[in-house]
Motif scaffolding. Structure first.
Motif, mmCIF file in Angstrom:
data_model
loop_
_atom_site.group_PDB
_atom_site.id
_atom_site.type_symbol
_atom_site.label_atom_id
_atom_site.label_comp_id
_atom_site.label_asym_id
_atom_site.label_seq_id
_atom_site.Cartn_x
_atom_site.Cartn_y
_atom_site.Cartn_z
ATOM 1 N N ILE A 182 -125.264 -118.536 -5.676
ATOM 2 C CA ILE A 182 -124.222 -117.525 -5.859
ATOM 3 C C ILE A 182 -124.846 -116.283 -6.489
ATOM 4 O O ILE A 182 -125.448 -116.353 -7.565
ATOM 5 C CB ILE A 182 -123.087 -118.064 -6.746
ATOM 6 N N PHE B 167 -115.763 -125.730 -8.762
ATOM 7 C CA PHE B 167 -115.559 -125.644 -7.319
ATOM 8 C C PHE B 167 -114.535 -126.689 -6.904
ATOM 9 O O PHE B 167 -114.195 -127.603 -7.662
ATOM 10 C CB PHE B 167 -116.876 -125.789 -6.540
ATOM 11 N N HIS C 255 -115.264 -117.349 -4.844
ATOM 12 C CA HIS C 255 -115.848 -117.210 -3.513
ATOM 13 C C HIS C 255 -115.385 -118.371 -2.636
ATOM 14 O O HIS C 255 -115.415 -119.532 -3.068
ATOM 15 C CB HIS C 255 -117.378 -117.193 -3.583
ATOM 16 N N ALA D 73 -115.549 -121.601 -5.042
ATOM 17 C CA ALA D 73 -116.467 -121.612 -6.177
ATOM 18 C C ALA D 73 -116.058 -120.521 -7.154
ATOM 19 O O ALA D 73 -115.989 -119.348 -6.786
ATOM 20 C CB ALA D 73 -117.910 -121.413 -5.719
ATOM 21 N N VAL E 28 -125.507 -124.201 -6.006
ATOM 22 C CA VAL E 28 -124.681 -125.291 -5.503
ATOM 23 C C VAL E 28 -125.621 -126.219 -4.747
ATOM 24 O O VAL E 28 -126.239 -125.816 -3.762
ATOM 25 C CB VAL E 28 -123.547 -124.788 -4.591
ATOM 26 N N CYS F 36 -116.576 -120.433 0.309
ATOM 27 C CA CYS F 36 -117.905 -120.664 0.857
ATOM 28 C C CYS F 36 -117.855 -121.736 1.944
ATOM 29 O O CYS F 36 -116.887 -122.495 2.051
ATOM 30 C CB CYS F 36 -118.879 -121.091 -0.249
ATOM 31 N N GLU G 222 -128.386 -114.064 -10.245
ATOM 32 C CA GLU G 222 -127.499 -115.179 -9.940
ATOM 33 C C GLU G 222 -126.288 -115.153 -10.872
ATOM 34 O O GLU G 222 -126.401 -114.824 -12.054
ATOM 35 C CB GLU G 222 -128.224 -116.524 -10.094
ATOM 36 N N GLY H 169 -126.165 -120.852 -11.197
ATOM 37 C CA GLY H 169 -125.727 -120.208 -9.961
ATOM 38 C C GLY H 169 -126.021 -120.979 -8.694
ATOM 39 O O GLY H 169 -125.794 -120.456 -7.594
ATOM 40 N N ILE I 142 -122.281 -128.001 -8.984
ATOM 41 C CA ILE I 142 -122.348 -126.567 -9.263
ATOM 42 C C ILE I 142 -122.753 -126.411 -10.718
ATOM 43 O O ILE I 142 -122.285 -127.149 -11.590
ATOM 44 C CB ILE I 142 -121.013 -125.864 -8.965
ATOM 45 N N GLY J 254 -122.180 -120.419 -11.895
ATOM 46 C CA GLY J 254 -121.057 -121.141 -11.304
ATOM 47 C C GLY J 254 -120.366 -122.005 -12.345
ATOM 48 O O GLY J 254 -121.017 -122.722 -13.117
ATOM 49 N N THR K 120 -116.791 -118.356 -10.662
ATOM 50 C CA THR K 120 -117.985 -117.883 -11.352
ATOM 51 C C THR K 120 -117.637 -117.387 -12.751
ATOM 52 O O THR K 120 -116.472 -117.213 -13.106
ATOM 53 C CB THR K 120 -118.659 -116.757 -10.559
#
Length: 611
Positions: A414, A445, A465, A457, A397, A467, A439, A395, A391, A442, A459
């Protein structure tokens, strides 16, 4: 009237005397020339001509867009008093051991004459023009003889020195000597760190037996019996008041520093991440950022071993600062490293070369921002096949493929999310302003311990988030609670539906997977919380580091205050932490390049019913 002078007569007193007063020269202390001039002065015509030219220039600049007339007044700001207090200077004692033969060799080297002293003696014995010719002719012959001897000895000595240097070089570079030196180094490290390593291993500390006589042995046995009786009485006295104390008052976790992984090479580099080897629990990988104090952009990735806490086993020099690293489980010799420029490299710790096995510098899919975290993730639970996930600050992954070269594909990107604030009644809708970038950066994670396809994740905008790597819907849910960038997020290894997050807003939040609101908020001091980790043997204990100190939280004791606070790095700021896999120890990394190994005492272990 002075002595010896005659007195004035009456006629002289009546005589008329003339005194003239004159004006002295003017002393100018300050001369301010006037800005006005009389029209009758000699220079009046020249001044009027200059004024006319200046007026014409000003009139021609009236309609120009490059000319604007303004009046400016400079304001002198109020004086401020500022006090600065420096940190106390740390003093360290250092010493070295000198043997008797070192002193003897140095004294002999000073007393013995060198090769250049003999010719100088010969030159000094030459005759001057005033000396006897017969005596002057005898001395140069001896001088020439000494010079010839010295000249003939130089080639032989240089030849011997060359042979000796070649022989010593072959000995020093031999594999047998290097292996013997490694064994000797291991023995020395074992002797130096044996008591602390025994505490780390939770084994008895070895002590040398003392040689005593029979009478001394009997006296020592009597003293030991008396000491045991006194200790039993003290324990009974301490047990009475301890029964009425609360668990927090009776005692809690405490930290004891065992040793630090540091050397001259790592000093000044801030530690960004740490990771244990999946197969060898004594091998630790540490990532070092660029050194701001020495203005070095290069980073380091070092592998430390318990067998030598004073120098790393492997040193990998990177062109940019190291921001993340992790060991592989399927191939324990592979170490993945993420850097500040967005590149990813894979190193082989078994190789003696410090060059990367695979490097993504030639890839077109490199990250545009720093790789803040990477991890080797199993394809399925219990499967040996792995995938390298990253990550980044751009932004993305990504999943990296290790083939002939290192390349990646995007798992997801993201996006920035709209604010979750509800519109008040009667409030007008504001025009939406497009952000600079769609974006969201990130920051961290963590993959679910039971389902490798689900991960969290964090930010830069403060959202978390949930995911999924497979499926049409990549974002399963969003958790809003932080007001700053989320630095770390981690699942609870025992209760897999709970997770923690820390942020730059000075807070730590406890979440449940099914609830989008935080269950608990932990805040102790106003400082960035850089890292958090759950205790490996407890579902209620976790550790956190901020810029000032390390904190141990026990949810069974208190949810308002940590049970332990310790300023573990007086020289710098704490930046990373890691629990030991096979010991009750906590590893703390700081901004000065030190990794302290701290022993955790009195850390409770919950039962399975509590979990």
């Amino acid at each position: 009237q002075e002595e010896g002078e005659a007195a004035l007569t009456a006629a002289e007193l009546e005589q008329r005397v003339e005194i003239v007063l004159k004006e002295t020269d003017t002393l100018w202390m300050l001369d301010l020339p006037t800005a006005l001039l009389s029209t009758e002065a000699e220079e009046a015509g020249r001044v009027q001509e200059r004024n006319k030219i200046y007026a014409e220039i000003c009139s021609s600049k009236v309609d120009s867009e490059y000319f604007e007339e303004k009046n400016v007044q400079t304001i002198s700001g109020a004086a401020k008093t500022k006090e600065v207090q420096c940190e106390p200077i740390t003093v360290a004692e250092k010493g070295m051991m000198v043997t008797c033969w070192d002193l003897d060799n140095s004294l002999r080297a000073e007393s013995e004459p060198t090769d250049t002293e003999e010719p100088k003696a010969g030159k000094s014995s030459k005759s001057s023009p005033t000396e006897d010719p017969d005596q002057a002719g005898a001395v140069p012959s001896a001088t020439a003889f000494s010079i010839i001897l010295a000249g003939s000895a130089v080639p032989a000595r240089s030849h011997e020195e060359k042979e000796f240097s070649l022989q010593s070089h072959s000995i020093l570079t031999s594999a047998n000597l290097q292996q013997d030196l490694v064994v000797m180094e291991r023995i020395l490290m074992e002797n130096i760190f044996q008591p602390k390593l025994a505490v780390y291993r939770q084994i008895p500390v070895l002590t040398e037996p003392a040689v005593v006589s029979d009478t001394e042995a009997e006296q020592s046995e009597e003293d030991e019996d008396e000491d045991e009786e006194e200790k039993d009485e003290e324990k009974q006295e301490e047990a009475l008041p301890a029964a009425n104390e609360s668990p927090a008052e009776a005692g809690g976790p405490r930290l004891e520093l065992l040793w630090s992984y540091s050397c001259d090479l790592t000093r000044g580099h801030s530690i960004s991440s740490m990771a244990w080897n999946k197969v060898n629990p004594d091998l630790l990988a540490v990532g070092y950022r660029e050194s701001l104090a020495q203005e070095q952009k290069e980073g380091l990735a070092c592998c430390w071993s318990l067998k030598n806490p004073m120098w790393p086993e492997c040193i990998f020099r990177c062109q940019h600062g190291v921001t993340a690293l992790d060991f592989s489980l399927a191939s324990p010799n592979l170490l993945a490293v993420g850097m500040a420029n967005g590149c990813v490299a894979v190193y082989d710790v078994r190789s003696r070369s410090d060059s990367a096995l695979l490097d993504s510098s030639a890839s077109l899919n490199n990250h545009k921002g720093p790789v803040w975290q990477l991890r080797w993730v199993e394809q399925a639970r219990g499967d040996k096949e792995e995938r390298l996930m990253c990550i980044s600050g751009d932004g993305r992954v990504t999943q990296w493929f290790i083939q002939q070269r290192l390349d990646c594909s995007d798992v997801m990107t993201i996006k920035r999310t709209e604010s979750g604030k509800k519109k008040l009644p009667g409030e007008k809708e504001r025009k939406s302003e497009a952000p600079m970038s769609q974006e969201a950066a990130g920051m961290c994670f963590d993959f679910h311990p039971e389902d490798p396809d689900v991960f969290l994740a964090g930010t830069e905008e403060g959202h978390i988030h949930c995911c999924s790597c497979s499926g049409k819907e990549q974002i399963l849910g969003t958790y809003r609670g932080h007001k700053g960038p989320v630095y770390k997020v981690t699942w609870n290894p025992s209760s897999t539906e709970m997770f923690l997050s820390c942020s730059a807003d000075w807070s730590i939040l406890l979440w449940h997977r099914d609830s989008h609101c935080p269950l608990l908020t932990f805040t102790s001091v106003p400082a960035f919380v850089h890292d958090i980790k759950w205790a490996p043997k407890s579902a209620f204990i976790f550790a956190a580091v901020n810029e000032r100190r390390v904190e141990i939280w026990d949810l069974t004791v208190s949810i308002f205050d940590p049970v332990l606070c310790c300023a573990a790095s007086p020289e710098g700021k704490l930046s990373s932490l890691l629990f030991a896999r096979n010991a009750e120890c906590l590893l703390l990394g700081d901004s000065c390049g030190h990794v302290g190994v701290w022993q955790l005492h009195d850390l409770p272990v919950p039962s399975t019913d509590q979990v």
